[in-house]
Scaffold this active site. Structure first.
Site, PDB file in Angstrom:
ATOM      1  CD1 TRP A 325      -3.025   1.420   0.867  1.00 30.55           C
ATOM      2  CD2 TRP A 325      -1.425   2.442   2.072  1.00 30.55           C
ATOM      3  NE1 TRP A 325      -3.483   2.675   1.199  1.00 30.55           N
ATOM      4  CE2 TRP A 325      -2.528   3.318   1.934  1.00 30.55           C
ATOM      5  CE3 TRP A 325      -0.318   2.874   2.796  1.00 30.55           C
ATOM      6  CZ2 TRP A 325      -2.542   4.596   2.509  1.00 30.55           C
ATOM      7  CZ3 TRP A 325      -0.327   4.139   3.350  1.00 30.55           C
ATOM      8  CH2 TRP A 325      -1.424   4.986   3.208  1.00 30.55           C
ATOM      9  CG  HIS A 326       3.388   2.272   3.258  1.00 31.22           C
ATOM     10  ND1 HIS A 326       2.755   1.233   3.903  1.00 31.22           N
ATOM     11  CD2 HIS A 326       3.371   3.319   4.117  1.00 31.22           C
ATOM     12  CE1 HIS A 326       2.378   1.635   5.100  1.00 31.22           C
ATOM     13  NE2 HIS A 326       2.725   2.892   5.259  1.00 31.22           N
ATOM     14  N   GLY A 327       3.743   1.836  -1.425  1.00 27.04           N
ATOM     15  CA  GLY A 327       4.390   2.236  -2.666  1.00 27.04           C
ATOM     16  C   GLY A 327       4.734   1.067  -3.558  1.00 27.04           C
TER      17      GLY A 327
END
Length: 477
Positions: A325-327
């Protein structure tokens, strides 16, 4: 528009005055004002992405009504699937398209099937990960009959696009925020003052701590090949404080601004670096995201109710998805996997809920055992942060390998003498107030002592703040 910009310092008082003293008698007009202000706030980034925001709002507003109006389970499931599919489709295209294309091409090349894939120069719409999750939680809750579909478009649109949380959270739930938008808010002086305190504390953490750590962290990670092992350790520690003060500083400002407007948002941080194990850390770090994945992914997968295999599988899924989700980089996935490995022994030994209360509650100092546990948890967290901050897995592995050398015992050169003082001051204030909602909730203190604390913080801001309008780290997610 950045919170730490002159534009926002002009924008907020105008909205505040209009909200309370012009439209204060009718909450509908207050909601319209906040909605228009939120659209303007978002348009300051790039007005073209307003169209994507409008589409996302309209999609889930319409889907929620259709889900509720469906006569059969199959029909409601179809509408839910359409909403989730389109939402994740847009998120996947803007955030992960190049990642999947490049990795697919690498795989084919490894198999000897040389191909050329098209990559696109895609600009990631700010806040898309956050407002997409707002919409997803809403349609899922309507489908699960936890809430009724919202028929008032203004209230639903405001729930998704409310400017304090629009670009970097916290990730709100319709069950928590919508009821507050559906009733009259009364001006409360104490609530506004407490909001200002939290805003002040958020600015201190962002522009004094995080933005002063950032240049040193950037220099160390950019030139890690030439740095001593002690400086590499300092780099990982400073990044831990940079990302905490940057993100929790944003959350403090967001919650403080919203509190000034009479709306309480979900708490996003609860002093995570005072945690005694990784399980406690994840109950205190980015709480709105962790709880979102728990409620909408982990529990539907079976949680920890099944056998050993299911517990291990679900733990890895939740952490790997959180990392992704973060990248769009394997470093974030490894970061999530490491946290799963740290968490798993606690869960398998039924010790993942050992520390539900804040450390040393009712006492001034922790015990030696508690202090050692805090340091160990912080060390594990710093280790994982190296992968989070690195540009590639090979860089992270190389960085960690260089730490284990004779220069580990040399004196670090990359640190400003005042920076440890500022960090210790921040930790001290948060330790004293660790049982409160935020670090500067010091109403219980003697008035003169409160004024001294405020003056010291203002002095630090005026003397050491970085006023270069640096973006918040989580804007890229």
């Amino acid at each position: 528009m950045l919170f730490n910009s002159l534009g926002f310092l002009i924008f907020l008082p105008i909205v505040y005055v209009l909200y309370w003293f012009v439209f204060g008698k009718r909450y509908f007009y207050q909601n319209v004002l906040l909605l228009l202000a939120s659209f303007y706030f978002y348009a300051c980034w790039d007005w073209r992405f307003l169209l994507l925001l409008f589409f996302s709002i309209g999609l889930d507003y319409f889907s929620g009504i259709q889900i509720e109006n469906s006569k059969t389970k199959r029909a409601s499931t179809i509408w839910l699937t359409i909403s989730i599919g389109i939402n994740l489709g847009f998120l996947g295209f803007f955030k992960y398209y190049n990642f999947f294309i490049e990795n697919f091409a690498d795989l084919l090349n490894t198999l000897g099937l040389g191909v050329n894939m098209w990559v696109l120069n895609i600009v990631l719409p700010v806040g898309i990960s956050f407002y997409t999750f707002h919409g997803l939680s809403y349609v899922i809750d309507v489908y699960k009959k936890r809430i009724k579909a919202e028929r008032n478009y203004v209230e639903y649109a405001l729930f998704v696009s409310y400017f304090p949380l629009l670009v970097a959270g916290p990730i709100e739930r319709a069950t928590h925020l919508l009821p507050q938008l559906q009733r009259k808010r009364k001006f409360n002086y104490e609530q506004s003052v407490d909001g200002l305190r939290q805003i002040l504390w958020g600015f201190f953490k962002k522009i004094v701590i995080a933005d002063n750590c950032a240049p040193l962290v950037n220099e160390i990670f950019s030139n890690y090949h030439a740095e001593s092992a002690s400086d590499l350790v300092i780099g990982s520690v400073l990044f831990a404080f940079q990302i905490y003060c940057d993100f929790s500083g944003y959350s403090d400002i967001a919650l403080g601004v919203s509190r000034m407007l009479g709306i309480e948002l979900l708490k996003n941080f609860s002093f995570p670096y005072f945690s005694r194990d990784i399980a406690e850390f994840w109950r205190r770090w980015h709480i709105s995201l962790s709880s979102w994945f728990r409620d909408y992914l982990y529990i539907p997968l079976g949680g920890s109710k099944g056998g050993l295999w299911m517990k291990v599988r679900n733990t890895f899924i939740i952490f790997l998805v959180s990392g992704f989700w973060h990248g769009a980089n394997w470093t974030f996935i490894v970061w999530g996997g490491l946290n799963a490995l740290f968490f798993l022994p606690l869960m398998l030994s039924d010790k993942n809920r050992s520390y539900m209360e804040i450390v040393a509650k009712g006492k001034l100092f922790p015990t030696f055992r508690e202090f050692a546990s805090i340091l160990m948890t912080f060390a594990l967290t710093c280790f994982a942060w190296i992968f989070f901050r690195s540009e590639s897995i090979s860089m992270a592995v190389d960085y960690i390998g260089k730490i284990f050398s004779k220069s580990l015992f040399s004196f670090p050169t990359h640190i400003r003498p005042i920076l440890p003082v500022l960090i210790i001051f921040m930790l001290g204030i948060e330790w004293i107030n660790r049982t409160t909602d935020h670090g500067l909730q010091i109403k219980r203190f003697n008035p003169w002592l409160r004024r001294i604390v405020y003056l010291v913080i203002l002095y630090f801001i005026l003397r050491y703040a970085n006023f270069e309008n640096n973006e918040f780290i989580y804007f890229q997610f």
